[in-house]
Design a protein around this motif. Structure first.
Motif, PDB file in Angstrom:
ATOM      1  N   ALA A 134      14.521 -11.109 133.857  1.00 50.89           N
ATOM      2  CA  ALA A 134      14.525 -12.430 134.492  1.00 50.89           C
ATOM      3  C   ALA A 134      15.907 -13.073 134.416  1.00 50.89           C
ATOM      4  CB  ALA A 134      13.471 -13.322 133.842  1.00 50.89           C
ATOM      5  N   PRO A 138      17.845 -13.140 139.282  1.00 53.63           N
ATOM      6  CA  PRO A 138      18.355 -14.195 140.176  1.00 53.63           C
ATOM      7  C   PRO A 138      19.821 -14.010 140.557  1.00 53.63           C
ATOM      8  CG  PRO A 138      17.136 -15.166 138.355  1.00 53.63           C
ATOM      9  CD  PRO A 138      17.317 -13.714 138.030  1.00 53.63           C
TER      10      PRO A 138
ATOM     11  N   SER B  20      19.178 -20.747 141.022  1.00 52.68           N
ATOM     12  CA  SER B  20      18.037 -21.547 140.569  1.00 52.68           C
ATOM     13  C   SER B  20      16.813 -21.300 141.436  1.00 52.68           C
ATOM     14  CB  SER B  20      18.392 -23.030 140.592  1.00 52.68           C
ATOM     15  OG  SER B  20      17.281 -23.779 140.165  1.00 52.68           O
ATOM     16  N   ARG B  23      14.921 -18.164 140.489  1.00 48.51           N
ATOM     17  CA  ARG B  23      14.279 -18.025 139.175  1.00 48.51           C
ATOM     18  C   ARG B  23      12.766 -18.048 139.315  1.00 48.51           C
ATOM     19  NH1 ARG B  23      18.370 -18.397 135.484  1.00 48.51           N
ATOM     20  NH2 ARG B  23      19.852 -20.084 135.802  1.00 48.51           N
ATOM     21  N   SER B  26       8.188 -17.462 134.132  1.00 48.77           N
ATOM     22  CA  SER B  26       8.062 -16.339 133.215  1.00 48.77           C
ATOM     23  C   SER B  26       6.610 -15.889 133.194  1.00 48.77           C
ATOM     24  CB  SER B  26       8.531 -16.720 131.817  1.00 48.77           C
ATOM     25  OG  SER B  26       7.452 -17.152 131.030  1.00 48.77           O
ATOM     26  N   THR B 161      22.013 -24.989 137.861  1.00 47.85           N
ATOM     27  CA  THR B 161      20.835 -25.255 138.681  1.00 47.85           C
ATOM     28  C   THR B 161      21.218 -25.888 140.012  1.00 47.85           C
ATOM     29  OG1 THR B 161      19.409 -25.446 136.746  1.00 47.85           O
ATOM     30  CG2 THR B 161      18.656 -26.590 138.720  1.00 47.85           C
ATOM     31  N   ARG B 321      12.802 -26.682 137.247  1.00 52.54           N
ATOM     32  CA  ARG B 321      13.868 -25.689 137.440  1.00 52.54           C
ATOM     33  C   ARG B 321      14.748 -25.579 136.196  1.00 52.54           C
ATOM     34  NH1 ARG B 321      13.167 -21.600 140.341  1.00 52.54           N
ATOM     35  NH2 ARG B 321      11.091 -22.062 139.578  1.00 52.54           N
ATOM     36  N   ARG B 324      12.951 -23.463 133.753  1.00 52.49           N
ATOM     37  CA  ARG B 324      13.094 -22.041 134.078  1.00 52.49           C
ATOM     38  C   ARG B 324      14.452 -21.535 133.606  1.00 52.49           C
ATOM     39  NH1 ARG B 324       8.591 -23.170 135.419  1.00 52.49           N
ATOM     40  NH2 ARG B 324       8.418 -22.509 133.280  1.00 52.49           N
ATOM     41  N   ALA B 325      15.498 -22.338 133.800  1.00 55.86           N
ATOM     42  CA  ALA B 325      16.837 -21.933 133.355  1.00 55.86           C
ATOM     43  C   ALA B 325      16.856 -21.787 131.838  1.00 55.86           C
ATOM     44  CB  ALA B 325      17.881 -22.950 133.805  1.00 55.86           C
ATOM     45  N   THR B 328      15.404 -18.354 130.173  1.00 57.73           N
ATOM     46  CA  THR B 328      16.210 -17.140 130.090  1.00 57.73           C
ATOM     47  C   THR B 328      17.506 -17.391 129.342  1.00 57.73           C
ATOM     48  OG1 THR B 328      17.106 -17.649 132.251  1.00 57.73           O
ATOM     49  CG2 THR B 328      15.271 -16.096 132.168  1.00 57.73           C
TER      50      THR B 328
END
Lengths: 468, 498
Positions: A134, A138, B20, B23, B26, B161, B321, B324-325, B328
């Motif tokens: 992951a 991207p 972004s 993504r 998960s 993002t 968002r 999500r960043a 990871t």
């Protein structure tokens, strides 16, 4: 910046708040003794570890650890990491360096940003850790899956893939990064043997690859499964040298050229919430990773660094190794529970290693189960009409399991991303008529494992029309 | 407190960067919805909390009113000395976080030290949400908060993002170096906007955006602004409400996003917390009726930097968002830090934390005043009217400064070029600045060299005024006096040799 550390220098350069204004006068942590009995839920065997606010002798203290501090990490923990690497991993080159990170996911993100461009191809095992992917998906990067066997990633397939790259991928930059979870592989539970590591390392030297060794389960190395063996008491009196010798060597231990970036973490050995681990790498990579760290998270939390540093000082490195040897036994017992539960509900026969990936040598936290669909009626039906019958049936079976109140991870979560054109079983080159599930034995109780496997067995019986 | 007519944030997803947008959620998070009672999960790969070797964590906390709210003459020396001394007899209270919760919902180590979503510990999440609502009063309904690992992590995640490589972002012409450095390797460039006494100039902002020539500039018109509106780094400027409103409306007009970073809160001598909040220069959030603002807060300056803890306040789309960043990279901030800060704030409550913040500002104000007094002792400080009159009539003017209402540091403007007569006149001001800086360093005093805070590169032959950024947030009284004495001696000698 060499002026900053000169004695007598008055620095009005940084914007540091004054420690007297930190609202904490001290911290005390009760930690288990390294020899604590982990099989009971309560530990009465605790050691009081304190972190004072100030310390005049330069020992661990809050005024320093809660202040802005160097991005390498605080000296106490760095010194410990270096000693640990020397004692346990013994890299084959002299000038390796260490640098703290906030856990292996954070570490891997930094490494990807260090080494990979948008659109790069990255060598991975044929099944790989989903979060690690992951990070680079991207960025338009793609995985290059390498087949595995009982000893992990195959060196011959790796060599072939790199050798034939220009034919199979004309005008595409050859991969130069290899990502691996060599011990207690996520999701398959395999461990790459020492010999295999040497073979892989040699291929990487030949084709100039960097090996990124993501190794959080390193110390959870078990003996072969013995049905019913739930004893956490050690067989012989504990001996540190013997314990270290029993562990499979790391890639770092084969590293003569400084090609390995190794990531260690306290997440599985102490607790994930620490958000601390460290890199071991050559000085160039360490310096670049440091530059990246300085403008992202700066450093790991001062709390973690102080508490862990103080705790490890109290335990000593030998104490920590003792702790690890006992932790390993706890997870070994959990693996026994899971395998025993499977043996109670299924007919378990010993087959050749190629027939399945359910290996008694599985270590870490996961069992990887291969499911054969040739005799499955629903799958046979789906085969005629679907573009990806394996994927479709996996969803159907997974749902049936959820409805029966047992939750597993479907194997498709772990398939390397190779781009849209290679997203099906056929196009990605995966085996037909097989699907996988990952079973974790790290947290469920023994009773839950028995019950969960029973439910699994009921669903399987129904799906394969096996009479009760 | 809230406008009855508040709407939800508008759709701003067109601002997201390509990375972004790509993504994914998960997979493990996607499983959450299946967790029902009676379900046996063998899906997660978390270690068993039984094996976390921590039985309890206790923090000795200073009480919220440890520092006074005013500086009365009789007490000024006593707590001042206490401040600089190390033998603190502070009043404290001990809070303990056990491994397992005594009551359901208690803070506990088994949870704090386990893998957790990037949204962080729920106690802390609730605390910051309450704080953001009461103090910043966002002008739209569905704002939300999300923990971060401090403002550097915050800007790192926010910038990735919102920005694609090759894009630009608006920043003050003098700005925080780390923010510039973090984004540079991604091929993102700062677009400097002129400043005045309040910080970013709305006139220059409008002019820049309205006259944007994509071809000449080599990039599209910027859609992101990075700004430190209170106690601006490095100048210390503080932006008032009217200017913020103007800037916000320009951003609505030109479709921009903000990322304001604020670690500091303005202060007056109030003791009632509602009056105190009302007296603060409002955040951009107060004017944000569309959900364009991503505000970064940090506990670095108000609790301690080593916590590596802060939070975002923004609309739910951005929060998702940013989460999500986070998944990871840093995931959830350190559990010890979250636990200790949550325990602290649960002990102090909102009222106590506001009290603490008020007192903190008084502390820093006292430091600033002491510093200015020391500067005045060493040099002759003249009040200048306007910006041009300062040199006229003065015998020798080395530098000028604008003391701000609220700051941790001073941005001293140097007038070294006024003294240059010799061949050194070929040097640009950056070199002069660095020559003096080096002489000071060799004499035992370190200031921050001004050129590193410039949003644009300063070439070696540019003429103008150099700067030093001088911080007084942590130096002792003796150190400040010593630094001023050395500064006085060195600069006087330096200009004679020019």
């Amino acid at each position: 910046m060499q002026y900053m550390w000169e004695p007598g220098m008055v620095s009005l350069a940084g914007g540091l708040p004054h420690p007297s204004l930190f609202p904490f006068a001290g911290v005390e942590v009760d930690v288990y003794s390294p020899e604590a009995d982990l099989s009971t839920n309560v530990s009465s065997d605790v050691i009081h570890v304190t972190v004072p606010k100030y310390d005049s002798e330069g020992q661990v203290n809050l005024a320093t650890s809660l202040q802005y501090s160097p991005s390498t990490g605080l000296k106490w923990l760095l010194d410990y990491a270096r000693e640990f690497v020397n004692r346990v991993f013994k890299p084959q080159y002299k000038d390796f360096d260490v640098l703290l990170h906030m856990g292996n996911t954070d570490g891997w993100t930094k490494v990807v940003n260090l080494l990979c461009e948008y659109g790069d191809y990255i060598i991975v095992a044929e099944y790989t850790f989903s979060t690690a992917q992951a990070v680079w998906i991207p960025m338009g990067c793609k995985g290059v899956p390498i087949k595995m066997d009982a000893s992990g990633m195959r060196a011959d397939v790796l060599e072939e893939t790199l050798r034939d790259w220009d034919i199979t991928h004309p005008n595409v930059k050859r991969p130069h990064v290899l990502y691996t979870v060599p011990t207690g592989h996520n999701p398959t539970g395999t461990v790459i043997s020492a010999q295999r590591k040497q073979e892989i390392y040699d291929v990487c030297v030949k084709y100039d690859l960097i090996i990124v060794e993501d190794d959080p389960y390193y110390f959870l190395q078990f003996k072969d499964y013995v049905p019913g063996d739930v004893d956490t008491k050690e067989e012989e009196p504990y001996d540190e040298a013997a314990f270290l010798a029993s562990l499979e060597k790391t890639f770092l231990s084969f590293d003569t050229q400084g090609r390995v970036i190794r990531m260690d973490s306290f997440s599985k050995t102490l607790a994930p919430g620490n958000r601390v681990g460290w890199f071991t790498a050559n000085p160039l990579f360490c310096e670049r990773l440091l530059r990246a760290t300085e403008v992202t998270v700066q450093t790991p939390s001062g709390w973690s660094q102080a508490i862990i540093a103080q705790m490890l000082k109290s335990w000593s490195l030998s104490g920590y190794l003792r702790w690890l040897s006992r932790l390993r036994l706890e997870y070994q017992v959990r693996r026994t529970w899971m395998c025993d539960a499977i043996a109670h509900s299924f007919d378990v026969k010993k087959g050749s290693p190629d027939e399945g990936l359910f290996r008694t040598r599985s270590i870490g936290m996961f069992l990887w189960v291969k499911v054969y669909l040739d005799a499955n009626p629903t799958f046979q039906n789906v085969k005629g009409s679907s573009l990806d019958p394996e994927a479709e049936y996996e969803k159907i079976l997974w749902r049936k399991l959820v409805n029966a109140k047992v939750l597993l991870m479907a194997g498709s979560f772990f398939t390397p991303w190779q781009g849209k054109e290679k997203a099906t079983t056929t196009t990605s080159g995966r085996e037909h008529s097989k699907i996988f599930f990952r079973l974790s034995y790290s947290t469920p109780t023994q009773e839950d494992m028995e019950l969960g496997i029973q439910r699994l067995a009921e669903v399987f019986r129904a799906e394969w029309s096996v009479p009760n | 407190m809230y406008s009855e007519k508040q709407a939800d944030a508008i759709d701003l997803s067109h601002h997201l960067s390509d990375v972004s947008k790509a993504r994914l959620v998960s997979p493990l998070k996607g499983l959450q919805k299946y967790m029902r009672p009676g379900l046996i999960s063998m899906a997660g790969g978390t270690p068993a909390p039984d094996y976390f070797p921590f039985a309890s964590l206790s923090g000795e906390l200073l009480v919220a009113n440890s520092f006074p709210l005013s500086t009365s003459p009789s007490s000024s020396l006593s707590w001042f000395w206490k401040l600089f001394g190390s033998g603190n007899k502070d009043k404290t209270e001990t809070v303990t976080v056990q491994k397992w919760p005594a009551q359901p919902g208690d803070l506990n180590l088994a949870q704090l030290l386990q893998y957790s979503p990037a949204t962080g510990d729920s106690h802390l999440a609730n605390i910051v949400k309450e704080f953001a609502g009461k103090v910043y009063q966002p002008a739209y309904n569905n704002y939300t908060t999300l923990v971060s690992a401090g403002n550097t992590d915050g800007w790192g995640r926010a910038s990735l993002t919102l920005l694609n490589p090759g894009e630009g972002f608006l920043a003050c012409e003098w700005t925080y170096t780390s923010a510039l450095a973090s984004i540079k390797p991604w091929g993102v460039k700062p677009v400097p906007i002129a400043m005045d006494g309040q910080g970013m100039s709305s006139l220059n902002l409008r002019e820049t955006l309205a006259n944007w020539d994509e071809n000449a500039r080599g990039m599209k018109r910027p859609h992101v602004m990075y700004i430190v509106p209170i106690g601006q780094n490095p100048t210390g400027a503080t932006m008032q409400a009217q200017r913020k409103k103007e800037i916000y409306e320009i951003c609505v007009e030109f479709g921009g996003e903000y990322v304001p970073k604020s670690a500091r809160v303005n202060v007056t001598q109030e003791s009632d917390e509602e009056k105190f909040i009302a007296s603060l220069a409002p955040s951009f959030l107060k004017f944000d009726y569309q959900g364009r603002v991503i505000r970064l807060d940090t506990f670095s300056k108000t609790v301690a930097p080593g916590c590596r803890l802060g939070w975002f306040t923004c609309n739910p789309m951005f929060a998702e968002r940013l989460e999500r960043a986070g998944e990871t990279s840093t995931q959830s901030p350190c559990g010890f830090g979250q636990g200790m800060v949550a325990a602290l704030l649960l002990n102090w409550h909102y009222k106590g934390y506001i009290r603490w913040l008020q007192a903190l500002r008084i502390q820093y104000q006292a430091r600033r005043d002491f510093f200015l007094d020391s500067l005045a002792n060493e040099f002759h400080l003249d009040l200048a009217i306007g910006t041009l009159g300062q040199r006229q009539g003065a015998k020798v003017c080395y530098a000028s400064l604008k003391p701000q209402r609220q700051q941790l540091r001073l941005f001293l403007k140097l007038h070294l070029e006024d003294f240059v007569t010799s061949p050194l006149s070929a040097l640009g001001y950056k070199q002069l600045e660095m020559k003096l800086w080096t002489k000071l360093a060799e004499a035992g005093v370190l200031f921050g060299p001004g050129y590193i805070f410039s949003a644009t590169d300063i070439s070696d032959d540019m003429h103008g005024d150099g700067h030093f950024r001088i911080s007084f947030s942590s130096a002792s009284e003796e150190e400040v006096k010593k630094a001023m004495t050395i500064f006085g001696a060195v600069v006087r000698k330096f200009v004679l040799e020019l």
